[in-house]
Every structure is written in structure tokens, then in C-alpha cells.
Design a protein around this motif. Structure first.
Motif, PDB file in Angstrom:
ATOM      1  N   GLN A 205      56.001  46.237  36.008  1.00 20.44           N
ATOM      2  CA  GLN A 205      54.884  45.946  35.123  1.00 20.44           C
ATOM      3  C   GLN A 205      54.695  44.446  34.902  1.00 20.44           C
ATOM      4  N   ASP A 235      46.346  49.503  33.488  1.00 24.32           N
ATOM      5  CA  ASP A 235      44.891  49.337  33.431  1.00 24.32           C
ATOM      6  C   ASP A 235      44.506  48.029  32.767  1.00 24.32           C
ATOM      7  N   GLU A 236      45.207  47.653  31.676  1.00 25.48           N
ATOM      8  CA  GLU A 236      44.863  46.406  30.984  1.00 25.48           C
ATOM      9  C   GLU A 236      45.101  45.197  31.878  1.00 25.48           C
ATOM     10  N   ILE A 237      46.202  45.224  32.646  1.00 28.13           N
ATOM     11  CA  ILE A 237      46.488  44.107  33.550  1.00 28.13           C
ATOM     12  C   ILE A 237      45.474  44.072  34.681  1.00 28.13           C
ATOM     13  N   ARG A 238      45.076  45.237  35.159  1.00 30.14           N
ATOM     14  CA  ARG A 238      44.053  45.280  36.212  1.00 30.14           C
ATOM     15  C   ARG A 238      42.729  44.726  35.710  1.00 30.14           C
ATOM     16  N   ARG A 239      42.363  45.049  34.465  1.00 22.81           N
ATOM     17  CA  ARG A 239      41.111  44.518  33.919  1.00 22.81           C
ATOM     18  C   ARG A 239      41.179  43.001  33.773  1.00 22.81           C
ATOM     19  N   ALA A 240      42.328  42.500  33.329  1.00 21.63           N
ATOM     20  CA  ALA A 240      42.491  41.044  33.225  1.00 21.63           C
ATOM     21  C   ALA A 240      42.418  40.391  34.605  1.00 21.63           C
TER      22      ALA A 240
END
Length: 460
Positions: A205, A235-240
Motif C-alpha cells: 500500500q 482507490d484513494e491513492i489511484r485517484r490522487a
């Protein structure tokens, strides 16, 4: 700035409360990385839980089982003493001892004596000895002596019976819970497995976050990304990561559009300037046209400056630059203008920068100082991960209130030292633009020589 410096020492000398002091001490010793903090969040509760479970187990289970076992063993010893007291004849004593060995698993012997061996104090953490002593005092009530350390597999109990001593050897596993280590091994083994799984999961992660940080840092320095950046992780890291990619594409598109627009404009203006130059050349040496020739030359210089500022040297890759060689060239240029430039270099003379862009940065700063100063001192230091270059001159300097304004493109001051009749007002703007494209900055301060100090600080 001055008021902050005068107030801060008084604040530091003010006594801190105990809570604030403890908070500061803990905060300074906690890890700062996300990976380490995440591990701490997972591991610390698990360790606390295991300690609590171990305490409860040792207090309840182990102590209870040990107490029950010692109670049973002490009852057997008390029964033997009762039989010996009721049937003191030799034959009955032998039968009682044989019965104890055969049925109770106790090695019992009787020897004459009126004193127990010396010592026999109960150790502070001797749970077995303490439990056995409590049971003997409760059920038997005679002087006794216990040794649980001399023989690893046996517990030696001696009881004074008036003029004789009863010695009983009891197997250790019959007096306390001997399987405690199995529970501890299971608990520790399970914790190690869970922590290993947590570490592997957290690494998976954290890696996308680290990759995103490296990509953003490389883009901020104008460098190529160290490795192909892809969307991974939660998902949050992918959006960032997606937001970063879109932002980078928009910035690169805007830079390309700006460069393309100025390239087209410069091409058209160069065509017109070429016509002007041709017409002036055909007009011959006319003194009335001298001013027009100077205007055309100034327009040509301004146009080149605009293009250099628009390009920003961003297309150049990182490379090795010999700072000593660059400073020698700058010193020779200063000598050509009748000025003196001295320089010193400490650390590795080779810097990892964009060579042409950094050379232009230093040339702009030096040329800006040469316009009004007579003496220049250049100091460069490469230490750790930073390159610091300090340029001092003895010129008139720039007022403090205007030191940020002079970095603005096309900004002009009537009495500014960064712009003369032939300047474009872009020299310092280009210098800061190059420094920031490296991930650093250029700042202006007061010089000990009486003029201006320019400080360049870049990561290397």
C-alpha cells in the motif's frame, strides 16, 4: 522578521507544563514516515493485547492450576504425616513409605534430626515455592524447607517432625502448570505471522504513495520520472495518482502552447525586423537613422530574451557540470569588463544539474552584478543533497521592498540595478525560473560587501 526573532527566545525560555513536555518528548521520538507509523499503529495494539492476555493468563490460569496442583501434593504429604504419626512403629513406617512411592509417586524418606537445612527463603518471583509454602502452612503447620532449583525435574520438600525430618521429592510437573510455554509460543508465533502479513500488506500500500511522491518531485524539478508511473494501490491513492497525471498533462500542454505561440510570434517579428534591417542597410550611413538602428537592435535583444524566458531550458536533461570550469569562465568575463570576480568552491566540483540552464542562471546573476558593481565574490558549496552558490557584490543593491518584484517578468524600476538601457527585465526572472525548475530557488539579501547578495540553492 526582527520582532519574531526577539520574541521567540523568550517563548523558548518559558517553562513548559509537564503535559507539554511529555507530549514534545513523545512527538520527537515517534517515527515520521507513513510506513513506520502504520506499522506502529498495527504492532503496538497487538503487543499491548498480548501483554494483557499474558498477564491475565499468568494471574488466573497459571496461578490457579499451580495452586490446585500444589494443594493436591500437599494433601498427599499431610496424609503421609498423619499415617506416620498414627503408626510410628518401624514396620508401619516402611509400609507407609512404600505406599507413598507406589501409589502417590512420591520419593519419601525419613532421617533423624532436629534442624532443617539453612536458607530455604522463598524467592521474590518463586510462584511455585510461594504456592507450596502457603499450602504447607495451611494444611500441615510444621516447620518446612523447600528447594525447587537444585534438581531441575524435582521439588525437594523437607518437614521437621519433632526429632526427625521427613524428606519428600515431588516431580516438578505435578506441582505447577508445565505447559505454559506452549501458550506463549503459540501467542508469539501467531503475532509474528500476523505482523509479517501486515508488513507485506503495508509495503504494497505504501509503494504507490512513494512512487507518486517521486514522480511529483521529479516533475517539480523538471526531471524525467525515474520509472514509468502507473496507477496502483487503493482507490484513494489511484485517484490522487490520476489527478497528478492529469495535472502534469495540463501543465505540459500549457507549456507547449506557450512555447509554440511565442515561437510563431518570434518568427513573424523576426521577419519584420529583417525587413527593417534591410531597409536601414539600403539607406546607407545616415546619422539620422542611428537611433532607429539602436531601436532595432534593442528589439532584437528583447525578442531573444522573451524566447529564452518562454523556453525556460526545460527541454534539457540532467547532466554533469564542472563548477570550477564555469566559474573560471565567469571570472574571465568579469575581467573583460574591467571588474574583479573571485570564487571559492568546497565539496565535489561536479554538480548534477542541467548544464546549459545552470550556466545561463549564473551568467544572468553575474551580468546583473557586473552592470553596477566593481567587486564580486562567488562561493559555492556542495554538502549533503544541496548545492548552494552565494554571489556578493559591492554595488548599490536593491531595496528590500523590491527584491521580490525584480523577479517578475518585465518588471522595471527606474533606479533598479537589475536593468539598464539595454536590458529586457527578464534576467532575474529567467534565473529564478531555472532554479525553480531544478527544485530550488534564488533569493536576494544584503551583502557584507555593501551591495546585494544572491543565493542559489538547488538539490543535487
Amino acid at each position: 522578521m526582527t520582532s519574531f526573532e526577539t520574541i521567540r527566545p523568550e517563548q523558548e525560555r518559558a517553562p513548559l507544563s509537564l503535559h507539554a513536555a511529555i507530549t514534545r518528548w513523545v512527538r520527537r521520538r515517534l517515527p515520521t514516515g507513513l510506513y513506520a507509523r502504520s506499522l506502529l499503529i498495527i504492532v503496538l495494539p497487538m503487543v499491548i493485547l498480548q501483554i494483557a492476555v499474558s498477564i491475565v493468563f499468568m494471574e488466573r490460569h497459571w496461578h490457579m492450576v499451580t495452586q490446585r496442583l500444589t494443594n493436591g501434593t500437599t494433601r498427599d504429604i499431610a496424609a503421609i504425616i498423619d499415617l506416620l504419626n498414627r503408626h510410628p512403629d518401624r514396620q508401619s513406617v516402611e509400609e507407609t513409605l512404600a505406599l507413598a512411592r507406589a501409589r502417590l509417586g512420591l520419593q519419601v524418606s525419613i532421617s533423624p534430626g532436629t534442624a532443617l537445612p539453612p536458607g530455604g527463603r522463598i524467592p521474590l518471583f518463586g510462584l511455585l515455592e510461594q504456592a507450596m509454602a502457603d499450602e504447607i502452612e495451611t494444611q500441615i503447620g510444621l516447620p518446612f524447607w523447600i528447594d525447587a532449583d537444585h534438581t531441575p525435574s524435582m521439588v525437594d520438600v523437607r518437614i521437621l517432625m519433632h526429632d526427625r525430618i521427613l524428606r519428600v521429592l515431588v516431580r516438578r510437573n505435578e506441582t505447577y502448570a508445565s505447559n505454559t510455554h506452549i501458550f506463549i509460543l503459540w501467542m508469539v508465533g501467531t503475532a509474528i505471522v500476523l505482523i509479517t502479513i501486515s508488513v507485506l500488506f503495508l509495503r504494497g500500500q505504501i509503494r504507490p504513495i512513494v512512487a507518486l511522491a517521486r514522480a511529483a518531485e521529479a516533475f517539480g524539478k523538471g526531471q524525467k520520472m525515474p520509472e514509468p508511473f502507473s496507477l496502483r494501490g487503493a482507490d484513494e491513492i489511484r485517484r490522487a495518482g490520476l489527478a497528478f497525471i492529469l495535472m502534469r498533462e495540463r501543465i505540459e500542454r500549457q507549456m507547449e502552447q506557450r512555447t509554440a505561440m511565442l515561437t510563431g510570434v518570434s518568427h513573424d517579428l523576426r521577419t519584420i525586423l529583417t525587413r527593417f534591417k534591410l531597409q536601414l542597410a539600403l539607406a546607407g550611413d545616415n546619422p539620422d537613422l542611428a537611433g532607429l538602428n539602436e531601436d532595432v537592435a534593442d528589439m532584437q535583444s528583447m525578442l531573444e530574451g522573451y524566447m529564452a524566458f518562454a523556453r525556460g531550458e526545460a527541454e534539457e536533461d540532467l547532466g554533469q557540470l564542472d563548477l570550477a570550469e564555469l566559474f573560471v569562465k565567469l571570472a574571465l568575463e568579469a575581467n573583460i569588463h574591467g571588474k574583479a570576480l573571485s570564487w571559492t568552491l568546497s565539496g565535489d566540483p561536479v554538480a548534477n544539474v542541467r548544464p546549459n540552464a545552470f550556466s545561463r542562471l549564473m551568467a544572468n546573476l553575474v551580468s546583473n552584478s557586473l552592470r553596477y558593481a566593481h567587486q564580486l565574490t562567488l562561493t559555492a558549496t556542495i554538502g549533503g543533497k544541496w548545492l548552494t552558490v552565494t554571489l556578493d557584490d559591492d554595488g548599490p543593491g536593491i531595496p528590500e521592498v523590491s527584491r521580490e518584484d525584480v523577479f517578475k517578468p518585465f518588471y522595471r524600476l527606474d533606479e533598479a540595478r537589475n536593468l539598464d538601457a539595454s536590458g529586457t527585465g527578464l534576467g532575474l526572472a529567467i534565473a529564478r525560473d531555472i532554479a525553480r525548475s531544478h527544485g530550488g530557488n534564488v533569493t536576494l539579501e544584503d551583502s557584507p560587501l555593501g551591495g546585494l547578495r544572491a543565493v542559489v540553492r538547488l538539490p543535487v
